[in-house]
Design a protein around this motif. Structure first.
Motif, PDB file in Angstrom:
ATOM      1  N   ARG A  93      12.469  10.848  -5.218  1.00  0.00           N
ATOM      2  CA  ARG A  93      13.006  11.435  -4.086  1.00  0.00           C
ATOM      3  C   ARG A  93      12.714  13.040  -4.191  1.00  0.00           C
ATOM      4  N   LYS A  94      12.041  13.335  -5.336  1.00  0.00           N
ATOM      5  CA  LYS A  94      11.393  14.676  -5.483  1.00  0.00           C
ATOM      6  C   LYS A  94      10.058  14.918  -5.058  1.00  0.00           C
ATOM      7  N   THR A  95       9.525  15.969  -4.781  1.00  0.00           N
ATOM      8  CA  THR A  95       8.231  16.279  -4.626  1.00  0.00           C
ATOM      9  C   THR A  95       7.565  16.187  -5.852  1.00  0.00           C
ATOM     10  N   LEU A  96       5.962  15.876  -5.904  1.00  0.00           N
ATOM     11  CA  LEU A  96       5.496  16.040  -6.957  1.00  0.00           C
ATOM     12  C   LEU A  96       5.486  17.226  -7.575  1.00  0.00           C
ATOM     13  N   ARG A  97       5.503  18.231  -6.875  1.00  0.00           N
ATOM     14  CA  ARG A  97       5.673  19.763  -7.327  1.00  0.00           C
ATOM     15  C   ARG A  97       6.896  19.968  -8.337  1.00  0.00           C
ATOM     16  N   ASN A  98       7.818  19.152  -8.132  1.00  0.00           N
ATOM     17  CA  ASN A  98       8.997  19.279  -8.649  1.00  0.00           C
ATOM     18  C   ASN A  98       9.139  18.264  -9.939  1.00  0.00           C
ATOM     19  N   SER A  99       8.529  16.922  -9.697  1.00  0.00           N
ATOM     20  CA  SER A  99       8.892  16.054 -10.611  1.00  0.00           C
ATOM     21  C   SER A  99       7.657  15.889 -11.718  1.00  0.00           C
ATOM     22  N   LEU A 100       6.807  16.778 -11.481  1.00  0.00           N
ATOM     23  CA  LEU A 100       5.634  16.814 -12.454  1.00  0.00           C
ATOM     24  C   LEU A 100       5.493  17.998 -13.028  1.00  0.00           C
ATOM     25  N   SER A 101       6.450  18.838 -12.773  1.00  0.00           N
ATOM     26  CA  SER A 101       6.540  20.148 -13.385  1.00  0.00           C
ATOM     27  C   SER A 101       6.474  20.139 -14.895  1.00  0.00           C
ATOM     28  N   SER A 102       6.955  19.203 -15.564  1.00  0.00           N
ATOM     29  CA  SER A 102       6.872  19.358 -16.939  1.00  0.00           C
ATOM     30  C   SER A 102       5.568  18.928 -17.751  1.00  0.00           C
ATOM     31  N   LEU A 158       3.986  16.329  -1.545  1.00  0.00           N
ATOM     32  CA  LEU A 158       4.550  14.865  -1.351  1.00  0.00           C
ATOM     33  C   LEU A 158       5.178  14.202  -2.166  1.00  0.00           C
ATOM     34  N   ARG A 159       5.895  12.899  -1.618  1.00  0.00           N
ATOM     35  CA  ARG A 159       6.455  12.186  -2.787  1.00  0.00           C
ATOM     36  C   ARG A 159       5.429  11.152  -3.221  1.00  0.00           C
ATOM     37  N   PRO A 160       5.831  10.456  -4.488  1.00  0.00           N
ATOM     38  CA  PRO A 160       4.912   9.758  -5.029  1.00  0.00           C
ATOM     39  C   PRO A 160       4.452   8.287  -4.147  1.00  0.00           C
ATOM     40  N   GLU A 161       5.307   8.082  -3.520  1.00  0.00           N
ATOM     41  CA  GLU A 161       5.260   6.572  -2.573  1.00  0.00           C
ATOM     42  C   GLU A 161       4.097   6.891  -1.678  1.00  0.00           C
ATOM     43  N   ARG A 162       3.643   8.426  -1.452  1.00  0.00           N
ATOM     44  CA  ARG A 162       2.677   8.463  -0.515  1.00  0.00           C
ATOM     45  C   ARG A 162       1.087   8.538  -0.939  1.00  0.00           C
ATOM     46  N   LEU A 163       0.947   8.454  -2.325  1.00  0.00           N
ATOM     47  CA  LEU A 163      -0.160   8.559  -3.205  1.00  0.00           C
ATOM     48  C   LEU A 163      -0.761   7.172  -3.560  1.00  0.00           C
ATOM     49  N   GLY A 164      -2.219   7.199  -3.412  1.00  0.00           N
ATOM     50  CA  GLY A 164      -2.938   6.009  -3.922  1.00  0.00           C
ATOM     51  C   GLY A 164      -3.259   6.283  -5.408  1.00  0.00           C
ATOM     52  N   PHE A 198      -1.878   9.095 -17.696  1.00  0.00           N
ATOM     53  CA  PHE A 198      -2.098   8.497 -16.295  1.00  0.00           C
ATOM     54  C   PHE A 198      -0.772   7.634 -15.958  1.00  0.00           C
ATOM     55  N   LYS A 199      -0.595   6.941 -17.073  1.00  0.00           N
ATOM     56  CA  LYS A 199       0.758   5.970 -17.041  1.00  0.00           C
ATOM     57  C   LYS A 199       1.932   7.029 -17.126  1.00  0.00           C
ATOM     58  N   THR A 200       1.828   7.824 -17.813  1.00  0.00           N
ATOM     59  CA  THR A 200       2.909   8.934 -17.809  1.00  0.00           C
ATOM     60  C   THR A 200       2.921   9.488 -16.711  1.00  0.00           C
ATOM     61  N   VAL A 201       2.052   9.939 -15.908  1.00  0.00           N
ATOM     62  CA  VAL A 201       2.151  10.584 -14.669  1.00  0.00           C
ATOM     63  C   VAL A 201       2.950   9.892 -13.716  1.00  0.00           C
ATOM     64  N   VAL A 202       2.196   8.429 -13.506  1.00  0.00           N
ATOM     65  CA  VAL A 202       2.841   7.616 -12.547  1.00  0.00           C
ATOM     66  C   VAL A 202       4.352   7.482 -12.723  1.00  0.00           C
ATOM     67  N   LYS A 203       4.550   7.135 -14.069  1.00  0.00           N
ATOM     68  CA  LYS A 203       6.101   6.686 -14.460  1.00  0.00           C
ATOM     69  C   LYS A 203       6.872   8.128 -14.266  1.00  0.00           C
ATOM     70  N   THR A 204       6.499   9.313 -14.468  1.00  0.00           N
ATOM     71  CA  THR A 204       7.349  10.324 -14.349  1.00  0.00           C
ATOM     72  C   THR A 204       7.464  10.625 -12.976  1.00  0.00           C
ATOM     73  N   LYS A 222       0.816  -1.111  -0.002  1.00  0.00           N
ATOM     74  CA  LYS A 222      -0.060  -0.100  -0.142  1.00  0.00           C
ATOM     75  C   LYS A 222       1.035   1.331   0.119  1.00  0.00           C
ATOM     76  N   PRO A 223       0.277   2.364  -0.236  1.00  0.00           N
ATOM     77  CA  PRO A 223       1.190   3.628  -0.394  1.00  0.00           C
ATOM     78  C   PRO A 223       1.708   3.941   0.844  1.00  0.00           C
ATOM     79  N   GLY A 224       3.118   4.270   0.930  1.00  0.00           N
ATOM     80  CA  GLY A 224       3.808   4.769   2.109  1.00  0.00           C
ATOM     81  C   GLY A 224       4.832   3.561   2.299  1.00  0.00           C
ATOM     82  N   SER A 225       4.832   2.484   1.626  1.00  0.00           N
ATOM     83  CA  SER A 225       5.926   1.666   1.734  1.00  0.00           C
ATOM     84  C   SER A 225       7.029   2.220   0.889  1.00  0.00           C
TER      85      SER A 225
END
Length: 263
Positions: free
Chosen positions: A219-228, A244-250, A207-213, A149-152
């Protein structure tokens, strides 16, 4: 009952413990399938990498219609000789059009080769409307990643994409000593059953692109990793989720991000 000879080929460690083999085969039987998944108890079965038939013998005994996909010609010859009632298809599972196997729904099972297990499960996603049940054994680390689950710390791309369409269960662990040759890692047995989702409600490719990106820079927050992908002036950029970082999201969180990326 056939005592199955073991060998190693194509990166695969062959299971020799028949009690464990039966336990794996039973994971797709009606008395073990959860809730609504019991309706899939009688659909045909595709077995990936049967090797010397350690799982096949129990699937056949249960009265299932089984087609075994095996790439190793020596194993194919052995299976045809020892299990004449088993339909063996020689070929590379990853390159197959799975619609050609049965035409309709089927369950997937196997003692999956460690070196291609992730690729197998990505292929399952492409055929999710035909494969409502998936079970089998793979490296414990990958098995845990799929089901966690998220958080691991092992939660990742495969976790999100599979959990969008399947209920994922980690069933039990299998020690190295029941294989020939013994692998250096513990294995895990999992089961996936299709959930009730019929649509993500967003562009699936995006959706797949967002998840993979997001996980590509985990290690980056979503604000930085998804800026593109998400415009800087998008209202969601002010949402706490972006810190947050991606591993926190469902799954639902990633759908929310995908919708934001389309505006």
């Amino acid at each position: 009952m056939t005592q199955v000879k073991a060998k190693k080929a194509l990166g695969q460690h062959f299971l020799t413990d028949l009690n464990v083999a039966k336990r794996i085969a039973d994971t797709i039987e009606k008395d073990q399938l959860p809730g609504n998944a019991k309706r899939w108890a009688d659909i045909p079965v595709a077995e990936v990498g049967p090797g010397m038939g350690v799982l096949s013998q129990f699937l056949i005994k249960a009265g299932r219609v089984v087609k075994a996909v095996e790439i190793d010609s020596e194993s194919v010859e052995y299976l045809n000789k020892v299990f004449p009632d088993l339909e063996v298809i020689e070929g590379d599972f990853l390159k197959m059009n799975l619609t050609d196997l049965f035409g309709g729904e089927f369950a997937l099972i196997g003692n999956y080769p460690y070196n291609i297990s992730s690729q197998i499960f990505f292929k399952v996603l492409d055929y999710r409307e035909q494969i409502p049940v998936v079970a089998g054994m793979l490296q414990k680390e990958v098995a845990e990643r799929i089901c966690c689950k998220p958080g691991s710390k092992v939660y990742g791309i495969l976790s999100v994409l599979l959990q969008a369409w399947y209920d994922c269960e980690y069933l039990f662990s299998v020690p190295p000593g029941v294989f020939a040759p013994p692998p250096k890692v513990t294995s895990g047995v999992i089961r996936l059953t299709r959930n009730d989702r019929t649509s993500l409600g967003c562009d699936e490719r995006l959706f797949k692109t967002v998840v993979k990106t997001a996980f590509g820079q985990r290690r980056k927050t979503l604000r930085n990793s998804l800026s593109s992908i998400i415009p800087a002036d998008s209202p969601i950029m002010k949402d706490p989720i972006m810190g947050l970082r991606p591993e926190r999201l469902g799954v639902e969180d990633f759908i929310k991000l995908t919708l934001a990326a389309t505006k």
